[in-house]
Design an enzyme around this catalytic site. Structure first.
Site, mmCIF file in Angstrom:
data_model
loop_
_atom_site.group_PDB
_atom_site.id
_atom_site.type_symbol
_atom_site.label_atom_id
_atom_site.label_comp_id
_atom_site.label_asym_id
_atom_site.label_seq_id
_atom_site.Cartn_x
_atom_site.Cartn_y
_atom_site.Cartn_z
ATOM 1 N N ARG A 96 14.253 -9.850 -7.779
ATOM 2 C CA ARG A 96 13.288 -9.697 -8.882
ATOM 3 C C ARG A 96 13.126 -10.955 -9.740
ATOM 4 O O ARG A 96 12.868 -10.858 -10.933
ATOM 5 C CB ARG A 96 13.648 -8.519 -9.801
ATOM 6 C CG ARG A 96 13.657 -7.113 -9.198
ATOM 7 C CD ARG A 96 12.292 -6.681 -8.705
ATOM 8 N NE ARG A 96 12.100 -7.136 -7.352
ATOM 9 C CZ ARG A 96 12.618 -6.552 -6.260
ATOM 10 N NH1 ARG A 96 13.308 -5.476 -6.374
ATOM 11 N NH2 ARG A 96 12.402 -7.032 -5.065
ATOM 12 N N CYS A 110 10.675 0.053 -12.667
ATOM 13 C CA CYS A 110 12.081 0.045 -13.111
ATOM 14 C C CYS A 110 12.245 -0.771 -14.391
ATOM 15 O O CYS A 110 11.783 -1.911 -14.463
ATOM 16 C CB CYS A 110 12.976 -0.537 -12.012
ATOM 17 S SG CYS A 110 13.116 0.576 -10.613
ATOM 18 N N GLU A 137 14.651 -5.493 -16.605
ATOM 19 C CA GLU A 137 13.717 -6.129 -15.663
ATOM 20 C C GLU A 137 12.339 -6.205 -16.334
ATOM 21 O O GLU A 137 11.565 -7.133 -16.125
ATOM 22 C CB GLU A 137 13.636 -5.274 -14.385
ATOM 23 C CG GLU A 137 12.675 -5.794 -13.340
ATOM 24 C CD GLU A 137 12.733 -4.940 -12.073
ATOM 25 O OE1 GLU A 137 13.841 -4.567 -11.630
ATOM 26 O OE2 GLU A 137 11.652 -4.639 -11.535
HETATM 27 C C1 LIG Z 1 4.300 2.727 -10.931
HETATM 28 C C2 LIG Z 1 4.980 1.395 -10.783
HETATM 29 C C3 LIG Z 1 5.739 1.143 -9.657
HETATM 30 C C4 LIG Z 1 6.396 -0.097 -9.506
HETATM 31 N N1 LIG Z 1 7.139 -0.325 -8.389
HETATM 32 C C5 LIG Z 1 7.707 -1.545 -8.206
HETATM 33 C C6 LIG Z 1 8.432 -1.848 -7.010
HETATM 34 O O1 LIG Z 1 8.557 -1.025 -6.122
HETATM 35 N N2 LIG Z 1 8.981 -3.083 -6.892
HETATM 36 C C7 LIG Z 1 8.831 -4.048 -7.875
HETATM 37 O O2 LIG Z 1 9.318 -5.174 -7.713
HETATM 38 N N3 LIG Z 1 8.146 -3.786 -9.005
HETATM 39 C C8 LIG Z 1 7.579 -2.572 -9.192
HETATM 40 N N4 LIG Z 1 6.899 -2.301 -10.349
HETATM 41 C C9 LIG Z 1 6.786 -3.366 -11.381
HETATM 42 C C10 LIG Z 1 5.565 -4.278 -11.161
HETATM 43 O O3 LIG Z 1 4.717 -3.701 -10.203
HETATM 44 C C11 LIG Z 1 6.005 -5.659 -10.671
HETATM 45 O O4 LIG Z 1 6.963 -6.254 -11.524
HETATM 46 C C12 LIG Z 1 4.824 -6.627 -10.556
HETATM 47 O O5 LIG Z 1 5.272 -7.804 -9.949
HETATM 48 C C13 LIG Z 1 4.168 -6.954 -11.895
HETATM 49 O O6 LIG Z 1 3.033 -7.757 -11.644
HETATM 50 P P1 LIG Z 1 1.896 -7.897 -12.741
HETATM 51 O O7 LIG Z 1 0.803 -8.698 -12.197
HETATM 52 O O8 LIG Z 1 1.533 -6.547 -13.261
HETATM 53 O O9 LIG Z 1 2.662 -8.726 -13.856
HETATM 54 P P2 LIG Z 1 2.670 -8.480 -15.434
HETATM 55 O O10 LIG Z 1 3.359 -7.191 -15.722
HETATM 56 O O11 LIG Z 1 1.328 -8.659 -16.006
HETATM 57 O O12 LIG Z 1 3.613 -9.690 -15.894
HETATM 58 C C14 LIG Z 1 4.966 -9.718 -15.509
HETATM 59 C C15 LIG Z 1 5.496 -11.147 -15.710
HETATM 60 O O13 LIG Z 1 4.849 -12.006 -14.778
HETATM 61 C C16 LIG Z 1 4.203 -13.062 -15.483
HETATM 62 N N5 LIG Z 1 2.966 -13.409 -14.778
HETATM 63 C C17 LIG Z 1 1.978 -12.574 -14.375
HETATM 64 N N6 LIG Z 1 1.023 -13.263 -13.741
HETATM 65 C C18 LIG Z 1 1.383 -14.563 -13.765
HETATM 66 C C19 LIG Z 1 0.801 -15.772 -13.280
HETATM 67 N N7 LIG Z 1 -0.363 -15.803 -12.632
HETATM 68 N N8 LIG Z 1 1.455 -16.931 -13.515
HETATM 69 C C20 LIG Z 1 2.640 -16.946 -14.164
HETATM 70 N N9 LIG Z 1 3.260 -15.843 -14.638
HETATM 71 C C21 LIG Z 1 2.631 -14.656 -14.440
HETATM 72 C C22 LIG Z 1 3.953 -12.535 -16.874
HETATM 73 O O14 LIG Z 1 3.786 -13.591 -17.812
HETATM 74 C C23 LIG Z 1 5.194 -11.710 -17.096
HETATM 75 O O15 LIG Z 1 6.266 -12.550 -17.470
HETATM 76 C C24 LIG Z 1 6.256 -1.085 -10.516
HETATM 77 C C25 LIG Z 1 5.458 -0.818 -11.654
HETATM 78 C C26 LIG Z 1 4.834 0.397 -11.788
HETATM 79 C C27 LIG Z 1 3.969 0.640 -13.001
#
Ligand SMILES: Cc1cc2nc3c(=O)[nH]c(=O)nc-3n(C[C@H](O)[C@H](O)[C@H](O)COP(=O)(O)OP(=O)(O)OC[C@H]3O[C@@H](n4cnc5c(N)ncnc54)[C@H](O)[C@@H]3O)c2cc1C
Length: 327
Positions: free
Chosen positions: A186, A234, A311
């Site tokens: 992660r 998570c 996380e």
């Molecule tokens: C229902 C549900 C199920 C999930 N299941 C999983 C799973 O199975 N496995 C898992 O790993 N995660 C899971 N997650 C968490 C989430 O999907 C991941 O952490 C995902 O990677 C978040 O991506 P995001 O684009 O939404 O990032 P955001 O939530 O918008 O941001 C997260 C972080 O990434 C940074 N970030 C985003 N985009 C960029 C960019 N372009 N450049 C630099 N930094 C950036 C942000 O600044 C922040 O620090 C789940 C979430 C939900 C709601």
């Protein structure tokens, strides 16, 4: 603050309701400035200006791992949802460098960071390109998925990465090849503030098989996690077992064993289906979720001795960024 965004090819909104409208939790406050660049050039200049003026810049992906504090966030929040940041192109690299595997021939896609990972998983499976089926059911932008090295028991996105293009603090474009990036549980080692694109190495396969794999993994996630609830997946990282084996202990199991499933504070509840998912019910605020996170960490430490680490990314006002830390 206005001078940072003026004269640039971007859409700007002041006092933008990002927590309630742009995160999966659907709670939390506003951004002083929300910038949606329309070009890579504008984004580079914006990052450079932020650096020169000491203004904090945060990148918002799809908000699936993010909680915005009720009081909102300062600085500039950048959102890469313009079409230019959602482009996907197929490239045929003769020799692809993958994590640990060099010189492997195959196809790759170059995906801009704002692209929805869910859409990408479906479209590559439909084309019979194998490599990211393990990401089925993970809500994310491609940039957010790379930043978090998203994944789970079926694999993680870092396994498919051939290269990542970024914008550094000075606003310059930089490229990291896979062997130079450490993808860990992660997290990844990239410290540049903006992930701009990723090249994913994919292997041609039978579309029926890639589709079946996606469906199977999605079905598994659906029955084990509250996918439809307002959550951020998570909340805590799985802690190391502490016996030197490198094994991780399930944070969800620790929370469950501490008898916390179903516990609520205000409108925030620990899911009955998956104890590491904390859901926001109607009327919840970010403070409820933060209070529940603190409570769960305290009880788990008392019951099991494990110190849980978040996380979930939490954005608050007046944060200062230490070198190498993303906020
Ligand atoms: C229902 C549900 C199920 C999930 N299941 C999983 C799973 O199975 N496995 C898992 O790993 N995660 C899971 N997650 C968490 C989430 O999907 C991941 O952490 C995902 O990677 C978040 O991506 P995001 O684009 O939404 O990032 P955001 O939530 O918008 O941001 C997260 C972080 O990434 C940074 N970030 C985003 N985009 C960029 C960019 N372009 N450049 C630099 N930094 C950036 C942000 O600044 C922040 O620090 C789940 C979430 C939900 C709601």
């Amino acid at each position: 603050m206005r001078s940072i965004v003026e004269d640039l090819d971007l859409e700007v909104e002041f006092d933008a309701p990002i927590g309630a409208e742009m995160t999966w939790y659907r709670v939390g406050g506003r951004a002083d400035v929300l910038a949606r660049p329309r070009s890579v050039e504008a984004l580079c200049t914006l990052m450079r200006r932020c650096h020169e003026t000491g203004t904090i810049a945060r990148v918002l992906g799809s908000g699936a791992n993010l909680l915005v504090a009720d009081e909102g966030v300062d600085g500039v929040v950048v959102h890469l949802d313009h079409a230019v940041f959602r482009e996907v192109s197929t490239i045929h690299r003769h020799r692809i460098h993958r994590a640990g595997v060099q010189g492997r021939a195959g196809d790759a896609v170059r995906v801009m960071a704002g692209k929805s990972l869910e859409q990408l998983v479906i479209s590559t499976a439909t084309q019979g390109l194998s490599g990211i089926e393990c990401m089925a059911g993970v809500p994310a932008s491609v940039g957010g998925a790379i930043r978090m090295n998203a994944g789970g028991k079926f694999g993680c996105i870092g396994d498919a990465v051939a290269a990542v293009g970024c914008i550094n603090v000075k606003g310059d474009l930089v490229v990291h090849e896979a062997p130079d990036i450490a993808f860990e549980y992660r997290r990844c080692s990239i410290i540049d503030p903006v992930i701009l694109w990723a090249e994913l190495a994919l292997t041609p396969d039978d579309p029926t098989r890639t589709h079946a794999k996606v469906k199977e993994i999605f079905a598994y996630k659906k029955q084990s996690q509250p996918m439809a609830a307002n959550s951020a997946g998570c909340v805590f990282r799985n802690p190391p077992a502490g016996d030197g084996s490198g094994r991780l202990v399930s944070a969800g199991e620790l929370i469950d064993r501490a008898g916390l499933k179903g516990t609520s504070i205000g409108g925030a509840t620990i899911s009955e289906r998956h104890a590491n998912f904390f859901t926001a019910e109607p009327g919840a605020c970010a403070d409820d979720i933060i209070a529940l996170i603190d409570h769960a960490a305290r009880v788990v430490a008392e019951e099991s001795g494990y110190e849980l680490v978040r996380e979930l990314v939490v954005w608050k006002r007046q944060e200062t960024r230490r070198s190498g830390e993303h906020v």
